[in-house]
Design an enzyme around this catalytic site. Sequence first.
Site, short mmCIF file in Angstrom:
data_model
loop_
_atom_site.label_atom_id
_atom_site.label_comp_id
_atom_site.label_asym_id
_atom_site.label_seq_id
_atom_site.Cartn_x
_atom_site.Cartn_y
_atom_site.Cartn_z
CB THR A 1 59.61 59.82 49.22
OG1 THR A 1 58.48 60.38 50.46
CG2 THR A 1 60.90 60.67 49.42
CG ASP A 2 54.74 62.13 50.29
OD1 ASP A 2 55.71 61.62 51.00
OD2 ASP A 2 53.42 61.93 50.52
CD GLU A 3 58.91 61.80 54.42
OE1 GLU A 3 59.80 61.96 54.95
OE2 GLU A 3 58.46 60.98 55.02
CE1 TYR B 1 63.86 58.06 52.55
CE2 TYR B 1 61.90 59.60 53.11
CZ TYR B 1 62.67 58.46 52.40
OH TYR B 1 61.79 57.83 51.68
CE LYS C 1 64.02 58.06 47.76
NZ LYS C 1 64.35 56.74 47.41
#
Length: 354
Positions: A136-138, A161, A165
């Site tokens: 993810t970009d997060e 989260y 990741k």
Amino acid sequence: MLMDTKKKILITGGAGFIGSHVVRLFVKKYSDYAIYNLDKLTYAGNLENLKDIEEAENYSFVQGDITDAGFINELFEREKFDGVIHLAAESHVDRSITDPLAFVNTNVIGTVNLLNSARDIWKENFDEKRFYHVSTDEVYGSLGETGFFLETTPYDPQSPYSASKASSDHFVRAYANTYGMPIVISNCSNNYGPNQFPEKLLPLCINNIKNGNPLPVYGKGENIRDWLYVIDHARAIDVIYHNGKNDETYNIGGFNEWKNIDIVRLLCDVMDEKLGREKGSSQQLITFVKDRAGHDMRYAIDASKIKNELGWEPSLQFEEGMSKTVDWYLENTEWLEHITSGAYRDYYENQYQV
Ligand code: NAD
Ligand code: DAU
């Protein structure tokens, strides 16, 4: 039983939102692959997402938990997969704030279990093998008003989260560096489209508009996300799995930034029109609620690497994607009803104190 086909590909999390679109694309496009969908069927996994392809000869479903190392080892020993596309994860930021350990278990330990099993069956010869980790970009953290996430942007995860990741991404790269594992990683922006679980902003609002319930917008609604239609993400995963280079990272995004409040307003207008309601009526349901703890302000992906090197770009204009998405939810009321009963209702009441 699957046919004796050329390549065995394991897709994890294939009963979830994005995974189900990836499974469908691979099953339909590659009749010479045997596609195995491994999924625990958590609250977010739903085999109804795959009804149209469940009888396909090149498709097989395996129910199982990636945190169970013994089970994963046996599966890899038995099936000797040629490739892995790993999507299984706990994926909702708000749930990670309530229960971070569930995210460590699935996202970190589950990923390491898959890496160990793949390494063990491939270690004599890594040729033609590939471990593709979907991220993810997060992991890059939060942007200010300007700038974009590049593949070289340092990691700076802010939520449990995104920390889980980011950790899994680091493990995947560590296995390439330490054991020579052939890996590739992609980091994608916010997806929207059919089959998304209605805990996420857009399907939650679609469901609430339909039922005339409040639309909970966190804080002032000024946070910005970059939205991509889920089938375009699945197309990108196909392109990267087949043509991406080992050890590389590819950012995937929609070139499509929206403030939360603006996207919710647009959704209200689209739904008013489709439901034959007076324009502006659904916007009255917008309710500003307590902000998410540590809420990242802005995500925006620079997707020029995948565009320039692999020729991928989004195929759908956002307005078309939004219209198709709303149509899908309005046509698939049974899917939504099955999901919004039971445990989801308890989660919703707890999260939004209704
Ligand atoms: P999702 O929550 O809809 O689906 C996750 C799937 O993983 C479910 O089918 C669930 O049953 C399965 N799963 C969860 N724990 C498992 C376990 N222990 N063992 C086996 N299966 C398990 O998630 P999604 O939105 O489809 O996201 C898929 C992947 O893409 C995730 O890795 C996520 O981090 C990543 N991603 C999502 C987005 C997005 O906008 N949704 C954007 C970028 C990246
Ligand atoms: O950027 C990619 C990520 O996008 C994925 O890695 C995650 O798996 C996926 O869940 C998504 O994370 P977000 O937190 O951005 O998505 P969500 O739909 O939960 O929220 C989108 C924005 O809307 C965010 O700024 C929080 C806000 N929001 C969300 C909900 C659920 C609200 O204002 N109200 C809500 O009720």
